[in-house]
Design a protein around this motif. Structure first.
Motif, PDB file in Angstrom:
ATOM      1  N   UNK A 246      35.093  30.491 -22.782  1.00 27.65           N
ATOM      2  CA  UNK A 246      35.458  30.888 -21.423  1.00 27.65           C
ATOM      3  C   UNK A 246      34.267  30.824 -20.478  1.00 27.65           C
ATOM      4  N   UNK A 247      33.089  31.189 -20.974  1.00 24.55           N
ATOM      5  CA  UNK A 247      31.898  31.108 -20.130  1.00 24.55           C
ATOM      6  C   UNK A 247      31.546  29.658 -19.839  1.00 24.55           C
ATOM      7  N   UNK A 248      31.684  28.793 -20.837  1.00 18.97           N
ATOM      8  CA  UNK A 248      31.408  27.374 -20.630  1.00 18.97           C
ATOM      9  C   UNK A 248      32.359  26.791 -19.587  1.00 18.97           C
ATOM     10  N   UNK A 249      33.645  27.116 -19.696  1.00 15.71           N
ATOM     11  CA  UNK A 249      34.627  26.625 -18.724  1.00 15.71           C
ATOM     12  C   UNK A 249      34.278  27.132 -17.326  1.00 15.71           C
ATOM     13  N   UNK A 250      33.897  28.401 -17.238  1.00 13.03           N
ATOM     14  CA  UNK A 250      33.562  28.976 -15.930  1.00 13.03           C
ATOM     15  C   UNK A 250      32.336  28.313 -15.321  1.00 13.03           C
ATOM     16  N   UNK A 251      31.324  28.072 -16.141  1.00 10.92           N
ATOM     17  CA  UNK A 251      30.096  27.466 -15.621  1.00 10.92           C
ATOM     18  C   UNK A 251      30.304  26.003 -15.250  1.00 10.92           C
ATOM     19  N   UNK A 252      31.098  25.288 -16.019  1.00 10.05           N
ATOM     20  CA  UNK A 252      31.382  23.895 -15.667  1.00 10.05           C
ATOM     21  C   UNK A 252      32.184  23.836 -14.369  1.00 10.05           C
ATOM     22  N   UNK A 253      33.056  24.812 -14.169  1.00  8.87           N
ATOM     23  CA  UNK A 253      33.828  24.844 -12.941  1.00  8.87           C
ATOM     24  C   UNK A 253      32.990  25.160 -11.728  1.00  8.87           C
ATOM     25  N   UNK A 254      31.808  25.801 -11.970  1.00  2.48           N
ATOM     26  CA  UNK A 254      30.943  26.163 -10.849  1.00  2.48           C
ATOM     27  C   UNK A 254      30.001  25.047 -10.452  1.00  2.48           C
ATOM     28  N   UNK A 255      29.918  23.975 -11.283  1.00  2.00           N
ATOM     29  CA  UNK A 255      28.995  22.880 -11.007  1.00  2.00           C
ATOM     30  C   UNK A 255      29.542  21.940  -9.951  1.00  2.00           C
TER      31      UNK A 255
END
Length: 598
Positions: free
Chosen positions: A589-598
């Motif tokens: 979930x953190x990976x998905x969130x961080x990729x979405x913030x890029x």
């Protein structure tokens, strides 16, 4: 990422979102029975078969694991399927989400992205066709391919679609383009539905021909792009810096794995989800009488739970179980690589001394080794423990290895790399006996000493800012030397290093009986789940690492990522090799969130 890997990802991407549960309201009509189709052989270049035995359950678990954006997707399986495929909503009632989804990947002639086709079961193919092609608002027209009998569903306006779709039997087929659909689709529908279904949420079956051919080739190509590269170090005659091929244990490990993969008779890759983590597995069946089978039989395995005896602040760790013969063979390779890094002019007696010291080190060390690292407020810390097979030999080997720094060829090489090595002893309060110390000192080259500092100071003065008047003699907080402390005795080899080496050493000594990784429930669960037939484990807790780097006092819960490999264990043959990757849902979930913030 290799083309085959991209094909696998495409297959997963197609499989998960479209294998969704039907409406939860009224009971759907029973599937229409159609005459069974005659099975056909796999197409040439067959790479893998894909199975999702229960699409409803697979999607529900995956959606919960990913969280975030996935929770905004339709929770109703059939609605998500028609959205993904761009079909009318009325078709959703015909998608059968509790019967297996099947698919296949086939090598494309000339290379490139694999051909991929997937098939989802529908209750009444005729009704699906009618919903798509009849009526004033129908957006599709049909075209039957005579060779395959697939009914292609194509846009009425002749435009292009992101996904090609068709009907064969009671399956709705889809692929990235029509050519893929016609090439792979018949095998998917005619052969795979009668295959033995695995129990995993998602499974890939990989045949021998693919493992020893395009898959092995693709993985090697991918590994070559990721392989640790030599770094510039030794100046050449023209002033440039030539690559220094410092050996990497990771290189040897991956090369050995790829060598085993080539000689497997069959392999299965599975993906499962639960409330805590996603679990990716590879289980292989060795080909009888092959070199790979012999190598697997010789593999040494053990219990990685000793990782849990590392200090509680450990966020990166490895466990290694290997035999004396494999360590000795690797030591000779490392000796050759280090000798090559030092230079072609290294005297033969220095080369022989290096090889002898590394081989003796390998023979004296025991089969089990653990190491960990953490980023503390005082700086990085490293911990290690090793079994000892022969204390006297290991002690002498360590002394001989460190003594090489006094030889001219090694001293010159260390100087070129701006490093000095010294040895001694130290004392820790309340700890009996001497602690051995290796000191690594940063030592600028003779010709460059002071020049870089003067230039850095000038640059700082020329630039406005609050730090403009600070000298640049050393990086703030980074010491000019780092100590490695170790003992050798009844507890084996115990070692620690870091900016505060004494604190790190005390932590690794105290960890087995005090605060250690056992106290972090998520970490303990992840390590114990690996089992006691393990040759290698890599453990990382990425969220805690990120919080440490951000300087947060509350590091939050553990969300471990664990990669492991071994052989045998519950439910598999004693010499069947396996690999596994477990990723905590919080980390996903953190990976998905961080990729979405890029």
């Amino acid at each position: 990422m290799t083309r085959f890997a991209r094909g696998l990802l495409f297959a997963v991407a197609l499989a998960l979102p479209v294998t969704l549960a039907g409406c939860k309201g009224e009971q759907p009509p029973p599937p229409q029975k159609v005459a069974p189709l005659e099975p056909i052989p796999a197409p040439a270049g067959h790479l893998a078969d894909v199975f999702v035995p229960n699409p409803d359950e697979a999607w529900a678990k995956a959606r919960a694991a990913v969280g975030g954006p996935a929770l905004f997707l339709p929770s109703n399986a059939s609605n998500l399927a028609v959205t993904f495929l761009g079909l009318p909503l009325a078709v959703s009632a015909e998608i059968d989400g509790n019967l297996p989804l099947v698919g296949a990947l086939v090598e494309r002639p000339g290379g490139g992205r694999p051909r991929t086709a997937m098939g989802i079961h529908v209750r009444d193919a005729g009704k699906v066709e009618g919903l798509l092609v009849k009526g004033e608002n129908a957006r599709f027209q049909i075209r039957v391919d005579e060779k395959t009998s697939i009914t292609l569903l194509e846009p009425k306006d002749g435009g292009a679609r992101a996904v090609a779709i068709g009907l064969l039997g009671n399956y709705l087929l889809f692929a990235q383009d029509v050519a893929d659909l016609l090439e792979v689709g018949p095998y998917v529908v005619r052969t795979l539905p009668t295959a033995k279904m695995p129990k995993a949420d998602v499974a890939f079956e990989l045949p021998r021909e693919a493992l020893g051919g395009p898959i092995e080739k693709g993985l090697r190509s991918s590994w070559e792009s990721l392989r640790p590269r030599p770094r510039p170090s030794t100046p050449t005659a023209d002033g440039a810096k030539a690559p220094t091929p410092v050996p990497s244990p990771l290189n040897g490990l991956m090369d050995a794995l790829l060598g085993i993969l080539v000689e497997l008779d069959h392999a299965r890759v599975t993906l499962d989800f639960d409330d805590h983590a996603a679990h990716l597995r590879l289980l292989g069946t060795p080909r009888e009488g092959s070199t790979g089978a012999a190598n697997i039989a010789a593999m040494s395995v053990g219990d990685p739970r000793r990782l849990l005896e590392l200090p509680a602040d450990t966020d990166i760790a490895i466990y290694l179980q290997d035999s004396a013969s494999s360590r000795t063979a690797d030591a000779k390779k490392y000796a050759d690589a280090l000798a090559g890094a030092i230079g072609k002019d290294i005297p033969e007696d220095d080369r022989a001394a290096l090889s002898a010291a590394l081989v003796a080190l390998a023979e004296g060390r025991g089969d089990s080794f653990t190491a960990g690292a953490s980023l503390l407020s005082t700086g990085p810390a490293i911990y290690a423990r090793s079994d000892v097979a022969d204390e006297g030999k290991l002690d002498a080997a360590l002394n001989n290895l460190l003594g090489l720094a006094k030889r001219k060829s090694f001293a010159t090489w260390l100087g070129q790399n701006e490093m000095e090595v010294s040895t001694g002893k130290t004392v820790l309060e309340n700890l009996p006996g001497d602690i051995r110390r290796i000191r690594l000192t940063r030592a600028p080259g003779k010709d460059d000493k002071g020049k870089n500092d003067e230039k850095a100071n000038k640059d700082r003065k020329d630039k406005p800012g609050k730090d403009g008047d600070k000298p640049a003699a050393s990086l703030e907080g980074v010491p000019n030397h780092i100590d490695v402390l170790y003992t050798l005795g009844k507890d084996g080899l115990v070692l620690a290093a870091g900016y505060d080496a004494k604190a790190s050493f005390r932590a690794i000594l105290d960890a087995p009986g005090k605060e250690n990784l056992t106290g972090r429930a998520e970490a303990k669960t992840a390590v114990v789940a690996v089992g006691d037939k393990t040759a290698f484990v890599a453990f990382v807790d990425p969220l805690r690492l990120l919080n440490r780097r951000a300087g947060k006092a509350d590091l939050g819960p553990s969300a471990p990522v664990v990669f492991a490999l071994g052989k045998g264990g519950e439910g598999v043959g004693a010499n069947d090799p396996w690999m596994r990757l477990d990723i905590a849902n919080l980390a996903i979930q953190e990976l998905v969130k961080r990729r979405g913030a890029l």
